[in-house]
Design an enzyme around this catalytic site. Structure first.
Site, PDB file in Angstrom:
ATOM      1  N   GLY A   1       6.143   6.364  -4.615  1.00 45.08           N
ATOM      2  CA  GLY A   1       6.429   4.939  -4.528  1.00 45.08           C
ATOM      3  C   GLY A   1       6.706   4.510  -3.103  1.00 45.08           C
TER       4      GLY A   1
ATOM      5  N   ASP B   1      -6.457 -18.674   2.578  1.00 41.06           N
ATOM      6  CA  ASP B   1      -6.286 -20.104   2.302  1.00 41.06           C
ATOM      7  C   ASP B   1      -6.219 -20.857   3.620  1.00 41.06           C
ATOM      8  OD1 ASP B   1      -3.666 -20.020   3.295  1.00 41.06           O
ATOM      9  OD2 ASP B   1      -2.697 -20.540   1.412  1.00 41.06           O
TER      10      ASP B   1
ATOM     11  N   HIS C   1       0.819  -1.211   0.000  1.00 38.98           N
ATOM     12  CA  HIS C   1       0.000   0.000   0.000  1.00 38.98           C
ATOM     13  C   HIS C   1       0.854   1.263   0.000  1.00 38.98           C
ATOM     14  CE1 HIS C   1      -4.238  -1.485   0.712  1.00 38.98           C
ATOM     15  NE2 HIS C   1      -3.520  -2.593   0.677  1.00 38.98           N
TER      16      HIS C   1
ATOM     17  N   THR D   1      -1.000 -15.994   0.259  1.00 39.23           N
ATOM     18  CA  THR D   1      -0.919 -17.303   0.900  1.00 39.23           C
ATOM     19  C   THR D   1      -0.624 -17.183   2.398  1.00 39.23           C
ATOM     20  OG1 THR D   1      -0.025 -19.539   0.682  1.00 39.23           O
ATOM     21  CG2 THR D   1       1.535 -17.747   0.489  1.00 39.23           C
TER      22      THR D   1
END
Length: 362
Positions: A90, A217, A71, A200
């Site tokens: 950035g 997951d 973010h 993940t």
């Protein structure tokens, strides 16, 4: 940080060429680095492992720190710069420096909590917010078994400006919009998939606020390919209070599925990259490391930074390098989308139908 140069971003092969040193330097306690400026990061490492990451766990604070790296860094637009407008600095720490602005952007909902948890560490150790955010993310990933050992370059300034709104993709955004936004920051659709390997070891807190800590997951504490299998399973239920913006049906009790993950997994441009990780853990890790190295220097010339990657711990090895079907699921439950390659013949875990536990709060 003000924009350095578009060329610095487009020539990201320079990432590995950050400022080297001529000879090894001892930091004490058996720790050795290639540049003396890296030694202070060992003190920061010890502090955050104990006091931010609960003794080095791949838990809630790790998940939120990983989210923050993205973010902060993705607040960057090549097209805006070409048009003479400020497109964001950035990976410059602006999300922490201007938290009262950036954390109020809709896409940054909930990020304020980890921003305020991290800020005192950066101030205490006298390092820039941009450096600290990327360092904490790299250390956090190292706590997850099977995870990457990310590159960490130090030397970002604390001179930043607020990033523009609408630079962070949202889970409810159409795939074309996500690919366009990420492309404007220099990432191909396949690199978006590579970055999504972070899911993940991730969980949601705010898409459905009634069930915080709901994982994406069934193995949220391990950096493995289960996420890439389970996003391809047919959805059957909502784990919380029903459909929310950015949510679609999940295949497992206690598991959350983002609309963006569901669609990117099935998009013709990215389906084969997505499927490829299911049986190739090494490729998943390597491509994630490369994409994260690119993300971490958006807005910077890597040659202006110092490579302190030696400070990042080595993660524990993965228990398995091939994903499996959750117990209770079969290959008939898979919605394969890669036309070029058949879906791999993976096995299912034994036992009753899988139910996923939430990630406990820190």
């Amino acid at each position: 940080m003000a924009f350095k140069s578009i060329l610095a971003v487009l020539t990201l092969t320079a990432v590995a060429l950050a400022t080297p040193a001529s000879r090894p330097v001892s930091c004490g306690a058996g720790r050795v680095v290639s540049n003396a400026v890296c030694c202070k990061w060992f003190d920061i490492l010890d502090d955050i492992q104990e006091n931010l990451f609960d003794g080095g766990e791949c838990g809630e604070e790790t998940h939120e720190s990983l989210r923050l790296t993205f973010h902060d860094a993705i607040g960057f637009s090549l097209s805006a710069e070409r048009q003479g407008r400020f497109g964001g600095g950035g990976a410059d720490g602006s999300i922490m420096a201007f938290a009262e602005i950036e954390t109020n952007f809709h896409a940054n909902n909930g990020v304020d909590e980890i921003v305020e948890a991290q800020r005192p560490f950066a101030i205490k150790h006298g390092v820039s917010f941009g450096d600290f955010i990327q360092f904490a993310g790299a250390v956090g990933f190292s706590n997850c078994a099977g995870g990457p050992r990310l590159q960490f370059l130090a030397g970002r300034s604390n001179n930043s400006r607020p990033a523009p709104d609408l630079t962070v993709p949202e889970p409810s955004d159409p795939t074309d919009k996500i690919f366009q936004r990420m492309g404007d920051a220099g990432f191909s659709p396949n690199e978006v998939v590579d970055l999504l390997a972070s899911h993940t070891v991730a969980a949601q807190d705010h898409v459905d606020p009634t069930i915080p800590g709901t994982p994406f997951d069934s193995t949220a504490g391990t950096f493995d390919a289960q996420f890439f299998v389970e996003t391809l399973l047919k959805g059957t239920l909502f784990p919380g209070n029903g459909s929310n913006e950015g949510e679609v049906l999940s295949p497992l009790a206690g598991e959350f599925r983002l609309q963006s993950d569901f669609e990117i997994a099935r998009d013709a441009r990215t389906a084969c990259e997505w499927q490829s990780f299911i049986t190739d853990h090494n490729a998943m890790v390597t491509k994630f490391e490369k994409a994260m190295a690119k993300l971490a220097v958006l807005g910077h010339n890597p040659r202006d930074l110092v490579d302190c990657s030696e400070v990042i711990p080595k993660p524990a090895a993965a228990k398995s390098k091939v994903a499996r079907l959750p117990a209770g699921k079969t290959l008939r439950d898979i919605e394969a989308a890669c036309r070029a390659t058949p879906f791999p013949r993976i096995s299912a875990d034994p036992g009753p139908a899988t139910s996923v536990a939430p990630v406990p709060p820190s």
